[in-house]
Design an enzyme around this catalytic site. Sequence first.
Site, mmCIF file in Angstrom:
data_model
loop_
_atom_site.group_PDB
_atom_site.id
_atom_site.type_symbol
_atom_site.label_atom_id
_atom_site.label_comp_id
_atom_site.label_asym_id
_atom_site.label_seq_id
_atom_site.Cartn_x
_atom_site.Cartn_y
_atom_site.Cartn_z
ATOM 1 N N SER A 65 0.843 -1.197 0.000
ATOM 2 C CA SER A 65 0.000 0.000 0.000
ATOM 3 C C SER A 65 0.874 1.241 0.000
ATOM 4 O O SER A 65 2.081 1.160 0.205
ATOM 5 C CB SER A 65 -0.873 0.014 1.260
ATOM 6 O OG SER A 65 -0.046 0.105 2.409
HETATM 7 C C1 SAM Z 1 2.833 -0.393 4.018
HETATM 8 S S1 SAM Z 1 3.762 -0.883 2.640
HETATM 9 C C2 SAM Z 1 4.995 0.360 2.477
HETATM 10 C C3 SAM Z 1 4.541 1.751 2.260
HETATM 11 C C4 SAM Z 1 5.585 2.592 1.576
HETATM 12 N N1 SAM Z 1 6.638 2.958 2.446
HETATM 13 C C5 SAM Z 1 4.934 3.776 0.904
HETATM 14 O O1 SAM Z 1 5.101 4.888 1.327
HETATM 15 O O2 SAM Z 1 4.284 3.562 -0.103
HETATM 16 C C6 SAM Z 1 4.742 -2.206 3.305
HETATM 17 C C7 SAM Z 1 5.667 -2.849 2.300
HETATM 18 O O3 SAM Z 1 6.582 -3.682 3.007
HETATM 19 C C8 SAM Z 1 6.897 -4.759 2.160
HETATM 20 N N2 SAM Z 1 7.514 -5.810 2.975
HETATM 21 C C9 SAM Z 1 6.920 -6.784 3.711
HETATM 22 N N3 SAM Z 1 7.837 -7.534 4.321
HETATM 23 C C10 SAM Z 1 9.051 -7.042 3.978
HETATM 24 C C11 SAM Z 1 10.379 -7.397 4.283
HETATM 25 N N4 SAM Z 1 10.662 -8.427 5.091
HETATM 26 N N5 SAM Z 1 11.381 -6.677 3.740
HETATM 27 C C12 SAM Z 1 11.128 -5.622 2.911
HETATM 28 N N6 SAM Z 1 9.870 -5.260 2.570
HETATM 29 C C13 SAM Z 1 8.850 -5.936 3.112
HETATM 30 C C14 SAM Z 1 5.552 -5.133 1.549
HETATM 31 O O4 SAM Z 1 5.707 -5.904 0.377
HETATM 32 C C15 SAM Z 1 4.956 -3.762 1.315
HETATM 33 O O5 SAM Z 1 5.212 -3.309 0.007
#
Ligand code: SAM
Length: 395
Positions: free
Chosen positions: A109
């Site tokens: 997101s």
């Molecule tokens: C809430 S979203 C990030 C929002 C982003 N910072 C923005 O402003 O659009 C969380 C993201 O963390 C990623 N994610 C989940 N687990 C992760 C991991 N172990 N390492 C890196 N990214 C991860 C997900 O795929 C997702 O895209």
Amino acid sequence: MASEPDIETAAADLRLRLARQLEEDGRLRSPQWRAAVEAVPRHVFVPRFYRQSDAPGVTTWEPVTPETVDQDEWLRLVYTDETWMTQFDRHDIDWTDPKPISNAAPTSSSTLPSLVVRMLEDLDVHDGMNVLEIGTGTGYSTALLCHRLDSGRVTSIETDEGVARRAREALAAAGYSPYLLVGDGRVGHPDGAPYDRLIATCGFRNIPPSWLEQVRPGGVILTTLRGWMRSLGLVKLIAAGDSASGWFSEDDPSFMIARQQDAPESLGMVPGPADGTKRKAAYGPETFTDSGPAFMAQLAAPDARFFSMAVDGSPLSTFVLDSVTDSFAVLTAADSGWEVRQGGPRRLWDVIESAIATWEEHGAPSTAAFGVTVSRDGQVVWLGNPSGPQWRLPS
Ligand SMILES: C[S@@+](CC[C@H](N)C(=O)[O-])C[C@H]1O[C@@H](n2cnc3c(N)ncnc32)[C@H](O)[C@@H]1O
């Protein structure tokens, strides 16, 4: 349909409005971050997204693009202070013919701007600092960091290949070129260390040890901690070599859990109606909905999950299951109050009640009264001060 220059003019105006609103709400506190919000085109990072529908019943998400609503409405929504979903159940969306989505869990997101900038302000960055971001997502927060510090100072890790690819394209289109990696943020990126600041925009069950190795002593780690029942909230830790410590914030913002730490699919064994040892319960299922008790329950039973179900026509029971130790607690309404049946090696309801009682004895404080210490001996959440009552984070 408005022309490209018209969209850019309208978007610039909406950014000014958003920045003003975030400043009035106390989220944007410094001119540098205000300049970043005014400059970074969120519509480049969320050109298409899903929003939750108002319809009653099962949670449904509906697509928002310049074609599904109209272009002005799409742009207005992009610049509202909302989280917009861009991926569900780890599957990329087919935007050639987007359909409403139900019974799905968001997995990527663009986080609501007020939370993004509040975290960036809390991160306390200064010119010339190196920052590691975990959870690139759409790349919007990465772009804000690049605007504030310069692309060469920003490294960002995203676990999902498709999400990372789209973020890379959007960042390039907006004129930013941070170092982007596809991988598990728990590993960090040792080649870019030491970092002055680390910020995570997905939630973790504990602090990955590699972060301590890669953030310089005196540097800041800002992340949300969370479990399988709920988020514990945002912690700001000061790194000190092989240890780190710091406090939770006043509120408890929630991020989706890191992919590799998602709860196991199987809930474990569901106990039968005669299993376990029965006693009167001091608290009922409201434990999981009232924020203070729910926070304590998550701390006390880090491997547990709960759900409510009526078995064989009997009244609704709340099951608390810990599939790691194969322990259970089942709450049922009794003549006056609640009754609990417990079984397995861990007396789940005993530890939950004891944690809530401790919290009440300390005046039922907010999360800001809790802190975290990470050391070679393990990771603990404490209440009041590092020698106060403690609960271990799962290892
Ligand atoms: C809430 S979203 C990030 C929002 C982003 N910072 C923005 O402003 O659009 C969380 C993201 O963390 C990623 N994610 C989940 N687990 C992760 C991991 N172990 N390492 C890196 N990214 C991860 C997900 O795929 C997702 O895209």
